[in-house]
Each structure stands twice: as C-alpha cells, then as structure tokens.
Design a protein around this motif. Structure first.
Motif, short mmCIF file in Angstrom:
data_model
loop_
_atom_site.label_atom_id
_atom_site.label_comp_id
_atom_site.label_asym_id
_atom_site.label_seq_id
_atom_site.Cartn_x
_atom_site.Cartn_y
_atom_site.Cartn_z
N TYR A 174 -2.62 -0.49 2.05
CA TYR A 174 -1.00 -0.18 1.86
C TYR A 174 -0.65 -0.33 0.24
N LEU A 175 -1.34 -1.10 -0.37
CA LEU A 175 -0.75 -1.31 -2.07
C LEU A 175 -2.02 -1.94 -2.81
N PHE A 176 -2.13 -1.37 -4.02
CA PHE A 176 -3.05 -2.21 -4.72
C PHE A 176 -2.02 -2.37 -6.09
N ASP A 177 -2.27 -3.61 -6.51
CA ASP A 177 -1.75 -4.24 -7.72
C ASP A 177 -2.47 -4.87 -8.82
N MET A 188 -1.68 -8.34 -10.58
CA MET A 188 -2.05 -9.47 -9.94
C MET A 188 -3.48 -9.34 -9.23
N SER A 189 -4.15 -8.31 -9.50
CA SER A 189 -5.64 -8.21 -8.95
C SER A 189 -5.47 -8.69 -7.50
N CYS A 190 -4.73 -7.85 -6.64
CA CYS A 190 -4.84 -7.86 -5.51
C CYS A 190 -4.50 -6.39 -4.54
N CYS A 191 -4.81 -6.61 -3.50
CA CYS A 191 -4.42 -5.42 -2.58
C CYS A 191 -3.70 -5.80 -1.24
N ALA A 192 -2.82 -5.10 -0.73
CA ALA A 192 -2.46 -5.53 0.74
C ALA A 192 -3.15 -4.21 1.75
N MET A 193 -3.50 -4.91 2.90
CA MET A 193 -4.09 -4.00 3.76
C MET A 193 -3.68 -4.39 5.12
N THR A 205 -10.66 -1.75 -3.13
CA THR A 205 -9.54 -0.97 -2.85
C THR A 205 -9.97 0.63 -2.75
N ARG A 206 -10.63 1.01 -3.75
CA ARG A 206 -10.91 2.75 -3.88
C ARG A 206 -12.16 2.79 -2.86
N ALA A 207 -13.12 2.18 -2.56
CA ALA A 207 -14.03 2.09 -1.71
C ALA A 207 -13.56 2.32 -0.32
N SER A 260 2.81 -8.05 10.11
CA SER A 260 2.01 -8.86 8.99
C SER A 260 1.09 -7.99 8.36
N VAL A 261 0.51 -8.37 6.94
CA VAL A 261 -0.26 -7.70 6.33
C VAL A 261 -1.25 -8.68 5.80
#
Length: 378
Positions: free
Chosen positions: A76-79, A82-87, A58-60, A31-32
C-alpha cells in the motif's frame, strides 16, 4: 484508516532482521502490516545493515504482485524517510514453518509454490527480458550487505571450525568435524557453489525463500519477506524450498508422523516436477532471446543447469541451518536426543545433495536421497 484517531499498533515480528507491526483501526477493525528496517539486525547488533533493504523488499513484492497477485501481499505504501512499508495484513494466515511443526498438511502447496517460482524467476532473466533492461534491473537490486550475510552464513562459516559463530551440539562435534570441517572434497564443491552465487546474475531471486517466509492456509499461499532479493542463480530459491521442506520431513520423522512425512516427500517431488513443467510453459510463451526462442535443446540444458544448482543450494541451506548462526525451529524444537540424530540426518542429506548435484533431474531423485539416508540411520 488514515483519518482515524483510534489506532492500535502491536509489534508482531519474530524475524532476524526487521520490526513488524500490525496497525489496527479499532473502530473499523481494518488493519495493515507496517514493516520497518533498522540499522542493525535483530538477531545481532554486530550485524550492521543499510535500511535500503526495505526498498528492495518493497519493489520485489510489487514486481511479484504484477505477475502472481494471488501469491504475495499487496503493498500500500513505501516511506523512504522512515524506512518502512505498509502492506496487506495476512492475519488469517499462519507462518508455514509453525504449521508444519504441528504436522499440518497443505495439499495445494506444491502447485502454488511452483507457480510462484516459475512465473517470477524466469521472466526476470535474459531469456525473456531485453538485455539492457535486465542489466538495469541487476543494478536496481544490488544488495551487498544482505548478500554478504548469505555469503558468510551459508557459503563460508559452516565449513570452518575457527568461526566462533557456529553452534554445534557437543554430541555432534566430531560428526561435524569429519563431515564439514575436514571434508576437503565437500569444501571444494562448496567453493564452486559460492563463486556461482557471487557471479551468476541469472534472475531476480527472493533470496530467502524458506517456510518462515511463507504464510499459508488450507487453500492459499503467500510469499513474504524478499528483503534478500538480488540477481543470482535460480537454483538458490528452488533449493531453499527443498531444504526447508526437508527440515519438516526430518521433524516428522523424529515424531513418527508417517502420513505427514509421506506428504512432505510427495510435496518435494511435486514441487520439483511441477516447477519444471511450468518453467517450460513460461519459456515457450515468453522467451525473446533468439537462441531461447528457437532452440528447445537449449531450454533443456538451461533447466538441467537449474536442477544442478538446486541440489547444491539445498545442501548448503541444510548444513548452514544445522551448524551456523541462524537455525530452524523444526530441528531445535526437538528434544535433545531427537535433535542429535536429526542434525546428523540433515548433514548427511546435505552432503549428498552437494557432492552429487549433477545427478538430479526429477523430483524423485531428491526424495530418494531422503529415503536412503533414513535407512542409514535406522
């Protein structure tokens, strides 16, 4: 997980601003966490926000991961679209505020959080960064809308009774009026702290470093949610940690959890003292600015200035969580009679921190205030 057709997404967020989902592959059980920023705050649709805050967060987190990978989740990802990130999913962790409300004790926390702060705050300052590079970073982390939330909710509204967003218990209205709304010496000091917050671009801050932004287990600590990140006074982050531990201490006091309350006192003292020790270690190891590298007296002056700011900012955080819009469950979760007294204790501690902020040099100085106010209310 990318090629899976058997995914489950559950919204798990309970914060004031964003939406948080756990996305799980039901086949592999991996899961993420996906975090998405909307154009309004969850706490109030009247608060309009730029979705750029997810880029800042995300950058911080990425920068903190470079320095302290054990204390933040991996991105893991910045979009941007879609104004979202996966971590990284911290599913085995507990939100620290929730655990502290159950009066759990975490012996490693002071060591962990002091390392996180020392290793991330000083290296983003002019002491270590090349000055032009630092100025570019300040520009990258300009965060006007979320800073405005802090400017209003932390530094302004709790001290003026004409603000209809303040929420005060009926039994405490007169106390708040005397201690905050009509306390002119206090308001002068708050004004000074507000302008310090507005103008002191000292270091890249987390910007909202409280126990609801920390995941924890008995052995590990992870700091999350730096969407309020910006360049400001280092004491703002350190003070937020002290204030939110104080809320837990007041909760333990109200519930007669003597061992827990003693641990909180020890943790506050150790957090301040360990932060200073580790801060000096980072300074001596990495300082590049010529005065910083060559003059120990300047290091001591710089660190004492942070302690002054820490005390003042801790007081502001205590007051705003009692009177302002965004409260904490440590206090609101108490029964009504307990809460009346708990709020008065928090405000009394807060005002001492603010008014006497130049007197704090060690962790014991903060703890002594808690003990003195406790005696006043017995």
């Amino acid at each position: 997980m990318r090629d899976s057709n058997n995914l489950e997404a559950i919204e798990i967020g309970d914060g004031n601003l964003n939406y948080v989902f756990r996305v799980k592959d039901l086949d592999t059980k991996k899961s993420v966490i996906v975090k998405q920023a909307g154009h309004t705050a969850r706490i109030s649709e009247d608060i309009k926000l730029s979705t750029d805050r997810i880029r800042i967060e995300t950058r911080a987190l990425q920068l903190s991961y470079e320095r302290t990978p054990h204390f933040v989740p991996k991105i893991y990802l910045f979009d941007e679209v879609m104004s979202c990130c996966a971590m990284e999913d911290l599913g085995d962790f507990t939100i620290m505020r929730t655990a502290l409300m159950d009066h759990q004790i975490f012996p490693n926390f002071a060591d962990h959080i002091s390392t996180y702060m020392a290793e991330n705050l000083l290296p983003s300052s002019d002491v270590i960064m090349e000055h032009k590079e630092k100025k570019k970073c300040v520009e990258t982390f300009i965060n006007p809308e979320l800073c405005e939330i802090s400017e209003d909710l932390v530094f302004t509204e709790p001290y003026f009774d004409q603000n209809n967003r303040n929420e005060v218990l009926d039994e405490n209205i007169q106390f708040v009026k005397e201690c905050l709304y009509e306390n002119e010496p206090l308001k002068l000091e708050v004004a000074k702290l507000k302008y310090l917050f507005l103008t002191k671009a000292q270091s890249l801050l987390h910007g909202d470093l409280h126990t609801g932004s920390i995941f924890i287990t008995e052995k590990e600590t992870k700091v999350i949610d730096p969407e309020f990140a910006f360049y400001g006074p280092i004491g703002y982050d350190v003070g937020n940690v002290i204030a939110n531990l104080t809320f837990s201490w007041v909760n333990g006091l109200a519930n007669n959890k003597i061992e827990f309350s003693q641990w909180i006192e020890d943790t506050i003292q150790e957090t301040v003292d360990l932060f200073q020790v580790k801060f000096k270690e980072v300074w001596k190891r990495e300082a590049r600015e010529i005065f910083a590298a060559k003059t120990d007296e300047f290091m001591e002056y710089y660190l004492q200035d942070i302690m002054n700011d820490t005390a003042g900012m801790a007081g502001l955080e205590l007051n705003r969580r009692i009177v302002g819009l965004a409260k904490v469950k440590d206090i609101t979760g108490l029964d009504h009679h307990q809460r009346i007294k708990a709020e008065k204790i928090c405000i009394s501690i807060a005002n001492r921190f603010i008014l006497n902020r130049h007197q704090y040099t060690k962790g014991i100085d903060f703890v002594q205030v808690l003990q003195e106010v406790k005696e006043d209310f017995q």
